[in-house]
Design an enzyme around this catalytic site. Structure first.
Site, short mmCIF file in Angstrom:
data_model
loop_
_atom_site.label_atom_id
_atom_site.label_comp_id
_atom_site.label_asym_id
_atom_site.label_seq_id
_atom_site.Cartn_x
_atom_site.Cartn_y
_atom_site.Cartn_z
N SER A 75 0.83 -1.21 0.00
CA SER A 75 0.00 0.00 0.00
C SER A 75 0.86 1.25 0.00
O SER A 75 0.36 2.35 -0.23
CB SER A 75 -0.91 0.00 1.24
N HIS A 100 -3.40 -3.46 -5.13
CA HIS A 100 -3.58 -2.96 -3.77
C HIS A 100 -5.03 -3.14 -3.38
O HIS A 100 -5.89 -2.38 -3.80
CB HIS A 100 -3.16 -1.49 -3.71
N GLU A 134 -6.61 -0.93 -6.30
CA GLU A 134 -5.73 -0.03 -7.07
C GLU A 134 -4.75 -0.93 -7.82
O GLU A 134 -3.98 -1.68 -7.19
CB GLU A 134 -4.96 0.91 -6.14
N ASN A 161 -4.13 6.67 -0.77
CA ASN A 161 -3.36 7.00 0.44
C ASN A 161 -2.55 8.28 0.26
O ASN A 161 -2.29 8.98 1.24
CB ASN A 161 -2.44 5.83 0.80
#
Ligand code: T1G
Length: 704
Positions: A411, A432, A444, A482
């Site tokens: 991540s 991800h 992702e 993120n």
């Protein structure tokens, strides 16, 4: 008549309307016009004893053309009047159904006198998922066919039902074993010969019994709790009209409700997301039918929370999985967690016991990396530590067969470095998943610098095959989600240092519609997880040169306040219930003093929303400018499918256009002046600056 899209034929005295509008026979303006012409011809064709409506291709009409609802003067009434002509036809009208008969498609079918479907047909009224209600008599016909309770359930949930359930409920008249067209024509001939009164759904009565009244009362109460989804109340009102008013009055009321909902912010947002999720699956420069690799077996390294959840996704669709762990104890623990998850679903009636066993039988544990050698794709889901992942990737590079894909679930780490570690970077892609991996829809798919095109295509298709919503991200810290979360959490911590409390911050953000505020989210995901990432970046010299940057999470971790799992973090916990904790105020006050940050008591909710959301939006626009994300809609999909962003606001980019990019730019400038901008926290991205200066919208932007 023989238009490509709608054709009329007369075969041996039976009129036949054939619709052919791939991919899903959506009711475009051309289809509605073609249907109208076909019905004109049928009405004039006295040699036709009956009429059959049939669709070519993969499905009967799957609904109105959603793109059409944007046209300024869109109106459902012309289509509705066409349905009335079918309903009132003195000669029988039969619909032959297959595929997914949805929305306007089901409304078209219900205006006919006889409906037959292939056994695997599914039917539904999913308009509510678009912030709409059935706008062409569906709210009036469905209750007349199946009764108010089931009609409300189907329209308020948008769920699909099987042909068998639709037959039992009274929507279908028969299920065709195979050739639905031939059987449809036979049914039409039978009805014409019988010359008996046909079953016109508009003339059926709607029961106003106690069950109806209770269903309406419950639905009204539920709708009132969701003011951001106005379609719910509109559906209930339209069904009430079906109970209390003549058909034509109910129809007009429904049309008025539709007109309002179509222009509502919620429906526009949901329609945006409908297309954004599908567009996200497209990779610029690669054909949708492009080469991909076969995936018939999957390996997963790491049977922890993520590895187990990922494994379930593949077992759920019948793909066998080899799950590799370092110790027997870890392997057993991982598999038992998976079994518990399945059994919890079975306890809720979502899975049969046989299905649980079938899926568990697809999961094979092993302590030997060698058992991965035959897998078509291997996902590494080991601990989020660069050196551990690098070692695993190096081993997989040696062990995995030629042509196998190696996916990393990292991540935060650099996918390119992990790809190089395998020695075969073209075979490597990031996948991800979001925790819980068997629940969250987002994946992702990280496109490494050397990821082969067919590997990227395979990962995207595989993600959709397991029911996920894939979005391509380039390689950068935190990918799309993120990375945008970083400034959002940064400002949360600064607000805590300046005097806001966790519950105020969370309540302000949840009032915007986020599923969970940042403090509660951090406690749930683990303060330690967040602190380790920050400390890792600090050690790597990747943080801003700001000593007060993310000091709160680092302090809480140092104090052992790791969140829900330690009964204290940003909150204290009574079981799983977060409770305000005076200690967090003292901790933040001490930190503020240490860092010379003034405390104040005048922090308003609007400031909290602006300081968390506008830097998040700014970062998203920067990500677009860098080419990390292909489109603004991709970013909206990431946040609505992976981070609990309210779908009725369409995602951060869609919301940015509602706020206005100039307003966002000016607000960033305001906080730059108010807070100082020594570390560039409030600097507008170049792209935001240029779009704001020229009054453009981000949703219209594409990278040249
Ligand atoms: N309008 C326009 N395009 C549509 C569409 C629609 N209704 N449905 C699908 N598409 C496109 C989609 O964008 C994609 O395009 C391709 O078809 C395949 O879709 C008047 C007002 C039917 C179950 O809400 O649920 O009727 O990306 O990838 O996974 O009262 O599509 O290939 O260019 O989703 O096999 C009500 C929405 C409308 C159904 C097929 N109907 N569609 O799923 O394929 S409102 C719906 C779906 C209405 C009336 C009211 C699914 C599907 P592209 P896909 P799939």
């Amino acid at each position: 008549m023989s238009l490509n899209i709608v054709r009329y034929e007369n075969g041996n005295g039976i009129g036949l309307v054939l619709i052919s509008n791939p991919p899903v026979n959506a009711l475009s303006a051309e289809v509605v016009a073609g249907l109208r012409k076909a019905v004109d011809i049928f009405e004039a064709d006295t040699s036709a004893k009956a009429l059959v409506l049939h669709c070519e291709g993969r499905t009967f009409v799957a609904g109105g053309d959603i793109a059409n609802f944007e046209t300024p003067n869109f109106d459902t009434r012309p289509f509705s009047s066409l349905l009335s002509r079918l309903d009132e036809s003195p000669r029988p009208v039969v619909a032959t159904l297959h595929g997914t008969v949805l929305g306007g498609g089901l409304e078209l079918a219900m205006s006919c006198h006889h409906r037959l479907a292939l056994p695997d047909t599914r039917l539904g009224m999913p308009e509510v998922k678009l912030g709409l209600l059935p706008g062409s008599q569906g709210t009036q016909r469905l209750p007349r066919l199946v009764g108010v309770p089931l009609a409300l359930d189907l329209m308020l949930t948008g769920r699909f039902i099987s042909a068998q359930d639709a037959l039992a409920a009274g929507i279908l008249d028969e299920i065709a074993s195979d050739d639905s067209l031939a059987l449809g024509i036979a049914a039409a001939e039978r009805l014409a010969e019988a010359n008996l009164p046909v079953r016109r759904s508009s003339t059926l009565n709607v029961s106003a019994d106690a069950a109806t009244r209770q269903a309406l009362a419950e639905a009204t109460a539920r709708a009132a709790k969701k003011p951001n989804y106005p379609a719910l109340g509109a559906i209930v009102r339209a069904v009430e009209a079906a109970v209390n008013l003549p058909f034509s009055d109910g129809e007009e009321m429904e049309a008025r409700e539709f007109d309002q909902l179509r222009l509502s912010s919620t429906s526009r947002a949901l329609r945006h997301l409908f297309f954004a999720e599908r567009t996200a699956a497209r990779i610029p420069g690669l054909s949708r039918e492009g080469a991909a690799r076969e995936v018939h077996s999957v390996g997963i390294v790491g049977a922890g929370t993520m590895g187990g959840g990922i494994a379930m996704n593949f077992a759920n669709v019948g793909i066998p999985v080899v799950l590799v762990e370092a110790t027997d104890e870890a392997l057993k623990r991982g598999l038992s967690v998976v079994r518990n998850n399945y059994e919890a679903s079975a306890a809720k009636g979502k899975l049969s016991k046989e299905e649980v066993e079938k899926r568990m039988s697809l999961l094979n544990g092993s302590l030997d990396y060698g058992s991965l050698a035959s897998c078509d794709l291997v996902v590494e889901a080991v601990f989020e530590d660069f050196y551990i992942k690098k070692d695993v990737c190096a081993r997989l590079g040696q062990i995995c067969k030629k042509g196998a894909i190696i996916a990393t679930n990292t991540s935060t780490l650099d996918v390119d470095l992990l790809a190089e570690a395998t020695g075969r970077p073209a075979d490597v892609v990031g996948m991800h998943f979001f925790s819980p991996a068997n629940v969250m829809r987002l994946v992702e798919v990280v496109r490494g610098a050397r990821t082969a095109p067919d590997v990227l295509t395979t990962a995207m298709r595989l993600a959709r095959r397991i029911g996920k919503v894939p979005v391509v991200s380039g390689v950068c810290y935190g990918f799309i989600g993120n990375r945008m979360l970083d400034p959002y959490i940064r400002e949360m911590e600064f607000l805590l240092l300046e005097g806001a409390e966790p519950q105020q911050i969370d309540n302000a953000i949840e009032s915007l519609g986020m599923a969970m505020g940042p403090c509660r989210m951090s406690d749930l995901s683990g303060v330690d997880i967040g602190a380790k990432v920050v400390n890792g970046r600090l050690e790597a010299g990747e943080l801003p040169p700001d000593p007060s940057y993310r000091v709160v999470v680092r302090k809480l971790f140092a104090l052992g306040r790791c969140g829900q799992k330690t009964k204290a973090g940003y909150y204290r916990y009574d079981g799983r219930t977060p409770l305000p904790d005076p200690k967090i105020v003292d901790i933040c006050a001490d930190l503020a003093r240490e860092h010379g940050i003034a405390r104040r008591r005048d922090i308003k909710d609007q400031e909290i929303i602006e300081r968390l959301m506008y830097p998040l939006i700014n970062e998203g626009i920067q990500i677009l400018d860098e080419g990390i994300a292909y489109r603004p809609g991709d970013i909206d999909v990431v946040w609505t499918a992976g981070y609990g962003f309210p779908d009725y606001r369409g995602g951060p980019m869609f919301m940015a256009d509602q706020i206005g990019l100039s307003e966002i730019k000016n607000t960033l400038d305001h906080y730059a002046r108010m807070r100082g901008n020594q570390f560039g926290y409030w600097t507008a991205s170049r792209l935001l600056e240029s779009l704001a200066a020229t009054g453009q919208r981000i949703s219209a932007w594409t990278k040249q």
